[in-house]
Design an enzyme around this catalytic site. Structure first.
Site, mmCIF file in Angstrom:
data_model
loop_
_atom_site.group_PDB
_atom_site.id
_atom_site.type_symbol
_atom_site.label_atom_id
_atom_site.label_comp_id
_atom_site.label_asym_id
_atom_site.label_seq_id
_atom_site.Cartn_x
_atom_site.Cartn_y
_atom_site.Cartn_z
ATOM 1 N N GLY A 1 -26.867 13.044 -2.889
ATOM 2 C CA GLY A 1 -27.981 13.175 -1.941
ATOM 3 C C GLY A 1 -28.513 14.598 -1.835
ATOM 4 C CB THR A 2 -26.795 17.885 -1.571
ATOM 5 O OG1 THR A 2 -26.094 17.530 -0.387
ATOM 6 C CG2 THR A 2 -27.179 19.355 -1.535
ATOM 7 C CG ASP B 1 -23.649 21.865 -3.877
ATOM 8 O OD1 ASP B 1 -22.941 22.636 -3.198
ATOM 9 O OD2 ASP B 1 -24.307 20.936 -3.379
ATOM 10 C CE LYS C 1 -26.506 20.032 2.594
ATOM 11 N NZ LYS C 1 -25.596 19.888 1.505
ATOM 12 C CB THR D 1 -23.770 10.593 -1.904
ATOM 13 O OG1 THR D 1 -24.525 11.693 -1.376
ATOM 14 C CG2 THR D 1 -22.626 10.261 -0.971
ATOM 15 N N GLY E 1 0.804 -1.223 0.000
ATOM 16 C CA GLY E 1 0.000 0.000 0.000
ATOM 17 C C GLY E 1 0.834 1.269 0.000
ATOM 18 C CD GLU E 2 5.472 1.545 3.078
ATOM 19 O OE1 GLU E 2 6.516 1.482 2.405
ATOM 20 O OE2 GLU E 2 5.447 1.376 4.308
ATOM 21 C CG ASP F 1 -25.772 23.997 1.386
ATOM 22 O OD1 ASP F 1 -25.151 25.000 0.991
ATOM 23 O OD2 ASP F 1 -25.324 22.846 1.292
#
Ligand code: R5P
Length: 300
Positions: A226-227, A219, A193, A224, A39-40, A170
């Site tokens: 969702g907003t 935005d 929101k 996701t 993973g490095e 928002d």
């Protein structure tokens, strides 16, 4: 730009880096990023940077930690090889939303990341549509904060129906939405929101008139979806026309976002290429390149 400069592309968005280099009429700096089984990762600069101004183009997009460490490794390699000046070109700044503590015993990770940039030897940061302008305050090096709003407005203007209103999803997006509204000569509507989970938000208030009006939701980022989905539902509930579109600078579009936005009934989604956009085969999605915007900033 001359031979005293070199532009390196990290692995987060090589297509954007290539576009910037093309605009500048420069080849990208030769380098390698190697990932190990544990993973490095490591970075190798395959050309000299001594006494040169170095630009590293690397949005810290998902996988955020991976791309962040890679950027820091680039900076460290440049610093140790005696670069004159290191500019991190970070069109999307990950952890930007972690800019305050929402409870006790929590980190302010955006501030931590700013400290890491400096510890790695980064002298300057160029970024695009930071989640909040006050994030600049976490840095003790100059931050050039660019806006993609003029490019997005120019690109989408002709596709908007007459009478379209610009909608901020928002309170945090009112400033950005005001700029869209001014440029598009449209009126402004503001939603309020409440986040109910990591993927779901609920609109509690709508300020302005959307009855029978086409809407453009704006935005800084779509993660996701969702907003935007809950905003579309709120606009429909308030009697808006079926024509609802969206524009956002950073189209992260995590798995599931596209389906959420299609289900919400968005007609079009406009984003830029600050991050590599994964949903390129979706006809409703329009991607506007910011390569020229970044190239101009580098030139300056
Ligand atoms: C929130 O403050 C941001 O400006 C965006 O509205 C939000 O991060 C978008 O995320 P999602 O697409 O997951 O709702």
């Amino acid at each position: 730009m001359d031979e005293d400069c070199v532009v390196f592309a990290g692995t987060a968005n090589p297509a954007l880096a290539a576009g910037v280099a093309r605009e500048l009429g420069l080849p990208l700096g030769a380098c390698e990023v190697e990932r190990f089984p544990d993973g490095e990762l490591t970075v190798r600069l395959l050309e000299p940077v001594r006494r040169r101004a170095v630009f590293v183009i690397q949005p810290t997009a998902p996988p955020v930690n991976e791309h962040l460490v890679e950027l820091l490794a680039f900076a460290d390699a440049c610093r140790r090889a005696a670069a004159e000046r290191i500019t991190a070109v970070v069109p999307y700044f990950g952890y930007a939303r972690a800019d305050k503590r929402t409870g006790r015993r929590e980190p302010i990770t955006a501030s931590l990341v700013a400290d890491l940039f400096q510890a790695a030897g980064i002298d300057q940061v160029i970024t695009v549509d930071l989640h909040t302008p006050q994030l600049e305050g976490f840095f003790h090096v100059p931050v050039d904060s660019l806006s993609a709003v003029p490019l997005l407005c120019a690109a989408l203007r002709d596709s908007l129906a007459p009478g379209t209103v610009v909608v901020a999803p928002d309170a945090g997006r009112v400033r950005m939405a005001t700029e869209y509204a001014q440029r598009l000569r449209a009126s402004l509507v503001v939603l309020h929101k409440r986040r109910t989970s990591a993927t779901a938000t609920e609109v509690t208030h709508l300020v302005g008139d959307v009855r029978d009006r086409p809407c453009l939701l704006v935005d800084d980022m779509i993660t996701t979806g969702g907003t935007l989905a809950s905003s579309v539902a709120a606009l429909r509930g308030a009697g808006a026309a079926a024509d609802v579109r969206a524009a956002a600078t950073h189209g992260l579009l995590l798995p599931g976002a596209r389906e959420r936005l299609i289900q919400a009934g968005l007609q079009e989604v406009w984003v830029t290429d600050t991050v590599r956009v994964p949903e390129i085969d979706w006809p409703a999605l329009h991607v506007v390149s910011i390569a020229s915007l970044l190239a101009e900033a580098l030139r300056r």
